[in-house]
Design a protein around this motif. Structure first.
Motif, PDB file in Angstrom:
ATOM      1  N   SER A  96      -2.369   5.997  -2.154  1.00 44.87           N
ATOM      2  CA  SER A  96      -1.108   5.728  -1.471  1.00 44.87           C
ATOM      3  C   SER A  96      -0.235   6.972  -1.464  1.00 44.87           C
ATOM      4  O   SER A  96      -0.467   7.927  -2.208  1.00 44.87           O
ATOM      5  CB  SER A  96      -0.389   4.575  -2.154  1.00 44.87           C
ATOM      6  OG  SER A  96      -0.279   4.854  -3.534  1.00 44.87           O
ATOM      7  N   PRO A 152       2.611   2.481  -5.789  1.00 44.34           N
ATOM      8  CA  PRO A 152       3.391   1.692  -4.839  1.00 44.34           C
ATOM      9  C   PRO A 152       4.064   0.490  -5.501  1.00 44.34           C
ATOM     10  O   PRO A 152       5.102   0.038  -5.052  1.00 44.34           O
ATOM     11  CB  PRO A 152       2.362   1.243  -3.796  1.00 44.34           C
ATOM     12  CG  PRO A 152       1.030   1.669  -4.248  1.00 44.34           C
ATOM     13  CD  PRO A 152       1.183   2.530  -5.446  1.00 44.34           C
ATOM     14  N   VAL A 194      -2.219   6.343   4.271  1.00 43.13           N
ATOM     15  CA  VAL A 194      -2.807   6.705   2.989  1.00 43.13           C
ATOM     16  C   VAL A 194      -3.398   8.104   3.077  1.00 43.13           C
ATOM     17  O   VAL A 194      -3.592   8.640   4.157  1.00 43.13           O
ATOM     18  CB  VAL A 194      -3.927   5.710   2.589  1.00 43.13           C
ATOM     19  CG1 VAL A 194      -3.380   4.302   2.459  1.00 43.13           C
ATOM     20  CG2 VAL A 194      -5.087   5.750   3.594  1.00 43.13           C
ATOM     21  N   VAL A 197       0.806  -1.230   0.000  1.00 43.02           N
ATOM     22  CA  VAL A 197       0.000   0.000   0.000  1.00 43.02           C
ATOM     23  C   VAL A 197       0.832   1.269   0.000  1.00 43.02           C
ATOM     24  O   VAL A 197       0.288   2.362  -0.050  1.00 43.02           O
ATOM     25  CB  VAL A 197      -0.960   0.042   1.208  1.00 43.02           C
ATOM     26  CG1 VAL A 197      -2.050  -1.009   1.064  1.00 43.02           C
ATOM     27  CG2 VAL A 197      -0.205  -0.146   2.511  1.00 43.02           C
ATOM     28  N   GLY A 198       2.149   1.152   0.063  1.00 36.52           N
ATOM     29  CA  GLY A 198       2.918   2.390   0.062  1.00 36.52           C
ATOM     30  C   GLY A 198       4.411   2.108   0.028  1.00 36.52           C
ATOM     31  O   GLY A 198       4.838   0.947  -0.090  1.00 36.52           O
TER      32      GLY A 198
END
Lengths: 988, 193
Positions: free
Chosen positions: A99, A106, A72, A48-49
């Motif tokens: 993200s 990501p 986020v 997610v990042g």
């Protein structure tokens, strides 16, 4: 095509309520009861990042507020909120999240090249690299660092939502509604105590939602729901969900309630968040504990998560984050996670425990899964998702196991952060392998896992006891509590702080990318205290405040410097425990509502007459009135001054402080607070007075009138109204309580207007008719009277700030607008002109009256030409100190009038004064210009100033130097009174 | 003769939002005075108030009397007196009645007065008032001189319905209404005329 990781059944989500949401532009489905993180995991979205420093791929790591990775940006546009933890975001229909810290995505982040520079980016990198040349810092290094630093970005738009504050009072505040908190709330609530339960989550229960244990014959989650239902029936109990307590202050707790964060847009009139100030007699901190990760090479890959988080996703959300899960633990609880995951239907590939001995009962929890004792994970692989782990067993043999998920469990740390806000400090317990807090804020108890009471039974018993104790503290009898029946579980732990293995980075702080090597380097370079370690490496300084990293970091430091953890100690947590938006602190007080606004009675009528307003403290005052065709303020002000000087003008002076003074000793009282005598003031007369501070400097000036034998009314300047009232109250209550004096502010009661100019008498005669004789004989200069017209009381004072024949007329504020209009009507034939504070100021400067610029706290009465008012026949506040050598020095700057030698030149406030020909240098400075105005009567600029030996220098040409506005001109020193020096006009 | 129209402080009071969480009414035409005991006259003043108005002069932060006439204790030797009979020059006559016992200062136009009630009242007031207004800590009859959103207010709990009378400086009526509307609209603010 994404795979669903949602289990076929189970979890506390509502499968009848599907929800659509968008992450990074892609639409997904989830259910009511999901968090953003659980819904993403259900959709097999782990990554997610990217990490802060190295831009390494990072996945969801936890299932709660300790999350270091899954930050986020929630929503878009003006409602966009960066750095939101996906693990705490309650899923709602239409949610949009994206993200951060990666571009373009990501999965493929161009700035991942930072990893190549990894060896350079170690602890203290900035300090070492950007040392030289020093001149580069401000212009080059700092801007460059700032560009690449930071997480998320603000929208730069105005926040469309509102925030508010609220206050609550209770006997007991329960922080956290897990087993201990619920038990505490039930015990105290049943005893009749006023209880507030604050829970950060949107569901009560804490770990009860993640465990499959049985309590009183029902499932843990059901027991939590039953407890909530019972609390709901108690009128003395209030439950605040989505509310995080962020700070402990003296007897008060700060909490933030996320009122509408779980909605796309707040409902009409509802705030987004509410800041609570909770005043609680007692507090039970039942905030639970946070599982500690393990530090080993390659421990940051997406798919490596806290073991307890895996269990939460399975049991609470019906999601199994991976297909093949390994567990790496140093605690019995890791085995329990394996058990719960298997029970929920997940496949456990292997359980690795660093301990060589584990109780058979505990080992049974892993079922048929392969087990390695005395082993550890020494390496991992997989870039965007974990693919393999390498296990080094007790014999030093390594083997690779293919897994996509690894749960890590290094034991638990009690969440005692806010218990240390009033100065307490955690102390290390070898027995519990955790920091405990023994030095608690007054009235606070710890309960459950926050008190290192690890097992469910302990938490329930401990919580109930704390609740009952709190109730008895507030005088409520202990009621017999029925025992809560729950199974007990093993909770052994033998922490290992750092596992060696491959040469990959072993991360301690995932959010700030601090590695075990960084900690070692800091120790090697002499940063050997935890506070130094923190600042040198930035360990624990990210938005998660090191919730998952602090203990591991300081334990590794302890190992490096060969000290125990107890000797090494911990950093002290400071509020806020969770990030709180500044908007929540501001509440409703943003924009023009930053402070209350006070409006005079004539405000609307003045606005209709073209007024431009200026802030005077909280008041809005008419500054000038725009007449048709005027487009410059000076044009309007000049017209207003000319009108007053030639005819009549009206100015709202309601904002001046007005204090009613009553009693038989007011005269004596005034003699002591003013430098001049008031006890001789006859009824029906007004006198100008000056009061000093105790240190001899002028505090304020104004007029006081005597309305009847024992009723006086004092006026103060607008800005000092409150201060003077406070001063007089102090003088009476503390210094001279024996005097028969009563006082109260009447500023709000009266609307008061100056009616000034040669035709002011004619105007008042037209207005009042026979109600009051305003002729010079009946009502001379400095007369005052109170009379009625019908049932309306009016007050009239013959005072003048402009130097013209002038009056001030007052009516009760409710009649203020009507009086303003009546004055305008009565003066119509006379050419009456409303005037504002600018014209008022021009005329007082022309008349040489001092005002705020001269009453600046640094002047004594003599400086202002008021020395002769200082009575020598009586004592008064400030008299002794005003006689200090420096304050009677004849060389002190004194009030003078100033006009430009070249009459076309403009004078500027603040310009410095020097003798002619003197170089502008501090030692030569002879004073400064305090007030300036364009004088319509003289047709040039004039000024007032404070000039050394000013009285003796009338006629001298001096230099005014204004470096700020590049001014340098010659001035003539004159008497400060520019109009009607003999005062014939005001006595006319 | 000069004839001036009177404008009430809360002329702009308006309903907002749905529901009837807070019911507000401006108390108009009320005579208000600050009454301050003269030195050494507290006991005589209490006796005179009892005799002339049949009101027990409160000696702490409490109110005595009724909607028609009440004495609210706002400080040592200090009361805010409200009178609802619409008597012209009531404050003047009160000053005469209490002559030499108390100093009486007219405040009828210095404050705006609201009567607030409704099921959400305490919840809404908690957004501004930093003191505990519950029945245990602030029973009916209690008076508090405190502040709301940085504005000085005097509160008097009339009954546990709850009904609360509130006095606000007149010049701040606009800012006060902003606070009230922003705080009460979510529960529904209704003007009861």
């Amino acid at each position: 095509m994404s795979i669903s990781r949602r289990l076929a059944s189970g979890g506390l989500i509502d499968r009848s309520k599907p929800i659509n949401f968008t992450f990074d532009g892609k639409t997904y489905g989830g259910y009511a009861g999901d968090t953003l993180a659980s819904a993403l995991l259900a959709n097999d979205t782990m990554l997610v990042g990217r990490s802060f420093k190295y831009h390494r791929p990072r996945g969801i790591f936890s299932a709660g507020p300790e999350e270091p990775n899954a930050l986020v940006t929630l929503r878009t546009g003006a409602r966009g909120e960066p750095n939101t933890k996906a693990t705490t975001v309650e899923l709602f229909d239409g949610l949009v999240a994206s993200s951060q810290n990666c571009w373009p995505s990501p999965n493929f982040d161009l700035r991942a090249v930072h990893q190549l520079a990894g060896p350079l980016l170690n602890a203290g990198f900035y300090y070492k690299t950007f040392m030289w040349p020093a001149a580069f810092w401000e212009k080059f290094y700092e801007p460059a660092i700032r560009r690449s630093a930071g997480l998320g970005a603000l929208s730069g738009l105005d926040d469309p939502d509102t925030y508010e504050r609220s206050h609550a009072f209770c006997d007991l505040l329960v922080i956290g509604a897990g087993p201990a908190g619920l038990a505490a709330a039930l015990a105290a609530g049943r005893a009749g105590a006023r209880v507030i339960v604050a829970e950060e989550d949107f569901v009560l229960g804490g770990r009860l939602l993640s465990d499959s244990a049985q309590i009183d014959g029902v499932s843990a989650a059901s027991w939590a729901a039953l407890a909530e239902a019972e609390l709901g029936t108690l009128p003395n109990v209030r439950i605040l969900k989505r509310t995080a307590v962020f700070g402990v202050y003296d007897g008060e707790y700060g909490a933030i309630e996320r009122v509408s964060d779980h909605l796309s847009v707040p409902p009409p009139f509802a705030p987004r968040q509410r800041l609570w100030k909770i005043v609680a007699q007692q507090c039970v901190l039942a905030a639970g504990a946070q599982e500690r990760p393990l530090v080993f090479p390659g421990n940051d890959r997406p798919g490596i998560m806290l073991a307890s988080a895996l269990r939460t996703y399975a049991n609470r959300f019906g999601v199994t984050p991976g297909q093949r899960i390994a567990i790496f633990t140093t605690s019995d609880d890791g085995w329990r996670s394996a058990f719960e995951l298997q029970k929920a239907g997940a496949e456990i590939a292997v359980v690795v425990d660093a301990r060589t001995e584990v109780a058979p009962d505990v080992r049974k929890l892993a079922g048929n899964a392969p087990q390695f004792l005395g082993a550890h994970v020494s390496d991992t692989s997989g870039y965007r998702r974990l693919t393999n782990i390498t296990i080094t067993d007790s014999a030093g043999q390594t083997r690779s196991v293919a897994v996509d998920t690894l749960g890590v469990s290094g034991g638990w740390s009690p969440s005692i952060g806010i218990a240390t806000h009033l100065g307490g400090k955690g102390s290390w317990s070898e027995e519990k392998s955790a920091f405990l807090c023994n030095d608690l804020p007054p009235g606070m108890q710890l309960a459950g896992a926050a008190a290192a009471q690890w097992t469910l039974t302990q938490a329930l018993e401990n919580g109930a006891l704390a609740g009952a104790k709190a109730a008895s503290h507030v005088g409520l009898g202990l009621q017999a509590q029925k025992p809560i029946l729950a199974g007990d579980e093993a909770s052994g732990n033998n922490p290992v702080w750092l596992f060696k293995g491959s040469r990959r980075k072993a991360f301690v702080d995932l959010q700030n990318d601090v590695t075990a090597t960084d900690v070692a380097l800091a120790a090697q370079e002499g940063f050997r205290s935890v506070e130094q370690l923190k600042r040198y490496t930035t360990l624990g300084m990210a938005t998660d405040q090191g919730k998952t990293s602090n203990v591991n970091g300081l334990a590794i430091l302890a190992g490096e410097i060969k000290k125990t953890i107890a000797e090494t100690g911990a950093t002290r947590a400071r509020p806020p425990y969770v990030p709180v938006a500044i908007g929540a602190f501001a509440g409703l007080h943003s924009g023009k509502h930053f402070k209350p606004t006070r409006l005079t009675a004539s405000h609307a009528a003045s606005a209709a007459a073209g007024a431009t307003f200026v802030e005077a403290g909280q008041w809005m005052r008419a500054q000038w009135f725009n007449a048709p065709g005027e487009n410059d303020w000076l044009q309007s002000v000049t017209r207003e001054v000319k009108a007053v000087r030639s005819s009549v003008g009206i100015c709202d002076v309601s904002t001046l402080g007005k204090i009613a003074l009553c009693g038989s000793d007011v005269g004596t009282f005034l003699d002591r607070v003013y430098i001049n005598t008031f006890s001789t003031l006859p009824v029906g007369k007004v006198r100008y007075g000056v009061m000093l501070r105790e240190d001899g400097f002028v505090m304020d000036d104004g007029t006081t009138g005597r309305l009847s034998a024992d009723h006086y009314v004092m006026t103060t300047t607008t800005v000092n109204a409150g201060k003077v009232m406070q001063h007089l109250e102090y003088c009476h209550q503390v210094l001279w309580p024996e005097l028969d004096v009563q006082m109260v502010s009447v500023t709000e009661q009266w609307a008061q207007y100056a009616v000034a100019g040669p035709k002011s008498r004619a105007l008042l005669q037209a207005l009042l008719g026979g109600a009051c004789d305003v002729s010079n004989e009946a009502f001379p200069y400095l007369a005052c009277a109170e009379f009625h017209v019908g049932n309306i009381p009016l007050r009239l004072f013959r005072v003048s700030f402009s130097g013209e024949l002038a009056y001030e007329i007052a009516a009760p504020a409710g009649y203020g607008e009507a009086l303003f209009n009546a004055l305008m009507q009565a003066g119509k034939a006379l050419g009456v002109t409303p005037y504002g504070t600018e014209a008022l100021s021009v005329m007082r400067i022309e008349k040489g009256h001092v005002a705020g610029s001269e009453l600046n706290g640094q002047t004594v009465a003599r400086d202002l030409g008021l020395g002769r008012m200082m009575s020598v026949k009586k004592d008064y506040i400030g008299r002794t100190m005003a006689a200090r050598e420096a304050l009677i020095d004849p060389d002190r700057p004194t009030l003078v009038g100033l006009r430009p030698v070249d009459r076309s030149q403009r004078l500027r406030n603040g310009a410095l004064l020097f003798a002619r020909g003197m170089t502008p240098a501090p030692d030569n400075n002879a004073g400064f210009i305090t007030s300036t105005a364009f004088s319509p009567g003289n047709n040039h600029w004039i000024g007032l100033g404070l000039l050394a030996c000013g009285l003796e220098r009338h006629g001298e040409i001096i230099r005014a130097w204004d470096p700020v506005r590049s001014g340098d001109l010659e001035l003539e020193v004159v008497d400060p009174v520019f109009v009607d020096a003999e005062g014939a006009r005001l006595r006319a | 003769m000069l004839d001036l129209a009177h404008i009430p402080a809360f002329a702009n009071l308006r309903s907002m939002g749905d529901g009837r969480g807070v019911i507000a009414r401006e108390r108009r035409g009320i005579a208000v005075a600050t009454v301050m005991a003269r030195k050494g006259q507290s006991a005589a003043l209490a006796a005179a108030v009892k005799e002339q108005f049949d009101i027990n002069l409160p000696l702490g932060p409490h109110g005595s009397g009724s909607d028609a006439m009440s004495f609210l204790g706002t400080g040592p030797g200090r009361w805010l007196v409200t009178h609802d009979a619409g008597t012209p020059r009531f404050v003047d006559s009160l000053a005469q009645q209490l002559d030499s016992l108390a100093s009486v200062v007219e405040q009828s136009d210095g404050v705006g007065l609201l009567r607030l009630s409704g099921p959400a009242l305490l919840e809404v007031l908690a957004k501004g008032v930093a003191i505990d207004l519950s029945a245990t800590a602030f029973p009916a009859g209690s008076v508090a001189v405190t502040q709301i959103a940085h504005m000085g207010v005097t509160l008097w709990k009339v009954d546990e319905a709850p009904t609360i009378h509130i006095a606000v400086a007149r010049s701040m009526a606009g800012s006060f209404l902003h606070w009230l509307e922003a705080s009460a609209a979510v529960a529904g603010l209704v003007v009861d005329s």
